[in-house]
Design a protein around this motif. Structure first.
Motif, mmCIF file in Angstrom:
data_model
loop_
_atom_site.group_PDB
_atom_site.id
_atom_site.type_symbol
_atom_site.label_atom_id
_atom_site.label_comp_id
_atom_site.label_asym_id
_atom_site.label_seq_id
_atom_site.Cartn_x
_atom_site.Cartn_y
_atom_site.Cartn_z
ATOM 1 N N LYS A 37 8.040 -7.476 9.180
ATOM 2 C CA LYS A 37 7.030 -7.975 10.116
ATOM 3 C C LYS A 37 6.833 -9.479 9.920
ATOM 4 O O LYS A 37 6.923 -9.987 8.804
ATOM 5 C CB LYS A 37 5.687 -7.274 9.887
ATOM 6 C CG LYS A 37 5.664 -5.788 10.204
ATOM 7 C CD LYS A 37 4.293 -5.214 9.853
ATOM 8 C CE LYS A 37 4.200 -3.724 10.147
ATOM 9 N NZ LYS A 37 4.121 -3.460 11.588
ATOM 10 N N THR A 89 1.707 -9.476 8.135
ATOM 11 C CA THR A 89 1.312 -8.222 7.485
ATOM 12 C C THR A 89 -0.195 -8.114 7.285
ATOM 13 O O THR A 89 -0.714 -7.022 7.067
ATOM 14 C CB THR A 89 2.009 -8.095 6.115
ATOM 15 O OG1 THR A 89 1.711 -9.249 5.322
ATOM 16 C CG2 THR A 89 3.529 -7.979 6.296
ATOM 17 N N GLY A 124 2.979 -7.271 13.958
ATOM 18 C CA GLY A 124 1.654 -7.533 13.417
ATOM 19 C C GLY A 124 0.778 -8.361 14.331
ATOM 20 O O GLY A 124 -0.257 -8.891 13.908
#
Length: 448
Positions: free
Chosen positions: A45, A48, A360
Motif C-alpha cells: 500500500k 498504511t 489506503g
C-alpha cells in the motif's frame, strides 16, 4: 517508498515523460509509481496509516456537554444554550439573525415554508446535491425544477437558470456543493430581475466565501447543516441565517409548532401551522465549542487542498473541480475531481476507486442524478400530487428536466473527504502518488 512532489518534478525533467495518446498513461521515467505493484494486485500500500477520524473531540467539548447533562435543561425551551449558539453563529457569519434547527433539512424546510412556497409553485434546484434539497420542495407539495450542472465546478450552471423560470417559479435554491461556491453574482442578478427569492443551501459550506462575503448571507435565507460529517459538527443540527426579521419570525414559529418567537414556551396559543424542528441544548453547546477551532481547521484544509490540486493538475485524466472567480474561499467539505478512464488505459471508475481504496486512500463516487431517481415518480403518483397537478403537467415536467451534463458528471466524479485534509503535505503526497501508481499500472488493473 514515498515520492515527494519536488522529486516527481525533478524526475520528469530529467527523463522522458511517458505521455500517451488514447489508452496510454503518464509516468515520469524512473518514478517509484511506475514500478510498484498496485495493492489491488498484491503489492504494498502507498499508505498504511488511517486518516484522522471525525468528528474530533477535545476537553472543552466534553466539559460543555456534561454541564448541560447535569443542568437537566436538555430541551431548547428549558435552557439558554440554543440562544447562545444562535448569537455566536450569526456573529461569525456576519448575519443579523440565526435560528438553530434540528438539522439542515429542517433549515431548508422552514425557509420554504416561511417564504410561502406551496402547491402549484416551482422551485429551481440543481440535480447534483444531497436529496434533502429536493425533499423539502416535495414536502411543500411544490415542483422541483432541475437546472443542469456545470461539470467544471460541480455546481449549478447559473447560465441555464433563466430559461427555466416561469410564472410559477417561487424560489431558487443554489447549493454550494462540497464547500465550493455557486456563481452567486449570476444567481442573484437573475433572481433580482424576476423578483424571485433565493435560499442558499450552504449545508456543506461553513466559512466559504463569495467575494469576501460568507455564503449563506446573500440570499433571503442561508441554510447550514451540522450533521456528523460536516466541517462544523454537532452530530445533528442545522441553522437558518437571514437579515429579514419578518421572514425569521415565520421560520421560527414553523420550527416550534407555530408559537411566536417572542412568546413563552408554555403559552398555548398559535399563529400558524408548524412542526417541532428545534435543536437540543446538547447540540447547541457542542457547536459553540467546535466553533473555537473551525477557522484553524478550515485554513489547514485549504492549504492542503491547494497543494494537492497542484499535484493532481499534473496528472492527465484527473480534472480537479474549478472555482468561479468570485469564490474567495472554498471550505473543502469535499475535494472533488473528475476521472477520465481513457487516460488510465480504459480502467473503469469503479475499479479506479477500488484500487485507490486498496492503496489506503478512501474515496467516493459521489451523487447519482437526482432528477432520475425513482422517489420523484413515486411522489408524483401519490393522491396529493395527482390532485394538485394534472397528468399533462407532470408529463411536461418529465420532458423538461433532463440534465445531460449532470449525467456525465455523475459518471466521472470522485470525492475525497474533509477530514483527509486535516493532516500535512506528506499525506497529500501519498494521495497523488497512489493515483500515479494506479495510472502507471492501469492496463494490468483493467485486465484483473
Amino acid at each position: 517508498m514515498e515520492m515527494k512532489r519536488r522529486d516527481f518534478i525533478q524526475t520528469a525533467a530529467a527523463g522522458t515523460a511517458a505521455f500517451a495518446l488514447a489508452g496510454a498513461t503518464f509516468v515520469p521515467k524512473g518514478a517509484s509509481a511506475a514500478t510498484a505493484k498496485p495493492a489491488l494486485l498484491g503489492g504494498p500500500k502507498v499508505r498504511t496509516e488511517p486518516f484522522p477520524s471525525w468528528p474530533m473531540i477535545e476537553e472543552n467539548d466534553e466539559k460543555a456537554w456534561m454541564e448541560v447533562l447535569r443542568e437537566r435543561g436538555w430541551c431548547r425551551t428549558q435552557g439558554e444554550r440554543g440562544a447562545q449558539f444562535e448569537k455566536a453563529y450569526a456573529e461569525m457569519m456576519g448575519a443579523k439573525e440565526c435560528i438553530a434547527t434540528a438539522n439542515g433539512t429542517s433549515a431548508l424546510f422552514c425557509s420554504l415554508n416561511g417564504l410561502g412556497v406551496g402547491p402549484g409553485d416551482e422551485v429551481i434546484v440543481p440535480p447534483y446535491t444531497f436529496v434533502a434539497t429536493i425533499n423539502v420542495v416535495l414536502l411543500q407539495h411544490a415542483l422541483p425544477i432541475f437546472v443542469d450542472s456545470d461539470r467544471e465546478t460541480s455546481q449549478i450552471d447559473a447560465k441555464k437558470i433563466e430559461e427555466k423560470i416561469t410564472e410559477n417559479t417561487r424560489c431558487i435554491i443554489p447549493v454550494h456543493l462540497g464547500g465550493n461556491v455557486a456563481d452567486m453574482d449570476a444567481v442573484l442578478t437573475i433572481a433580482a430581475k424576476h423578483n424571485i427569492p433565493v435560499i442558499e443551501d450552504a449545508c456543506q459550506a461553513h466559512l466559504a466565501e463569495w467575494k469576501g462575503k460568507k455564503v449563506g448571507t446573500m440570499g433571503k435565507t442561508g441554510c447550514f447543516s451540522f450533521q456528523v460529517t460536516k466541517n462544523l459538527s454537532g452530530g445533528e443540527g442545522g441553522a437558518i441565517l437571514s437579515d429579514d426579521s419578518d421572514l425569521m419570525d415565520r421560520c421560527y414559529a414553523f420550527h416550534t409548532n407555530g408559537r411566536a418567537r417572542r412568546q413563552g414556551s408554555y403559552h398555548f396559543t398559535y399563529g400558524q401551522q408548524g412542526s417541532n424542528l428545534r435543536m437540543t441544548e446538547f447540540q447547541s453547546t457542542l457547536l459553540v465549542q467546535q466553533m473555537t477551532r473551525l477557522e484553524a481547521q478550515t485554513k489547514t484544509r485549504t492549504e492542503n487542498a491547494n497543494y494537492l490540486t497542484q499535484q493532481l493538475n499534473e496528472i492527465p485524466g484527473i480534472r480537479v473541480a474549478k472555482m468561479y472567480d468570485g469564490c474567495t474561499r472554498n471550505a473543502y467539505h469535499l475535494f472533488m475531481f473528475r476521472y477520465d478512464p481513457e487516460r488510465f488505459a480504459g480502467l473503469p471508475r469503479n475499479k479506479f476507486m477500488k484500487a485507490l481504496s486498496e492503496e489506503g486512500i478512501p474515496c467516493s463516487g459521489g451523487y447519482s442524478p437526482l432528477n432520475k431517481e425513482p422517489f420523484l415518480e413515486n411522489t408524483f403518483k401519490t393522491r396529493g400530487y395527482q390532485r394538485i397537478y394534472s397528468a399533462e403537467q407532470l408529463k411536461k415536467w418529465a420532458g423538461e428536466n433532463e440534465c445531460p451534463e449532470n449525467d456525465k458528471l455523475c459518471e466521472e466524479a470522485v470525492w475525497f473527504f474533509q477530514s483527509m485534509f486535516l493532516t500535512g503535505r506528506t499525506d497529500m503526497d501519498q494521495i497523488a502518488e497512489a493515483i500515479r501508481k494506479i495510472q502507471a499500472n492501469a492496463a494490468d488493473l483493467a485486465k484483473a
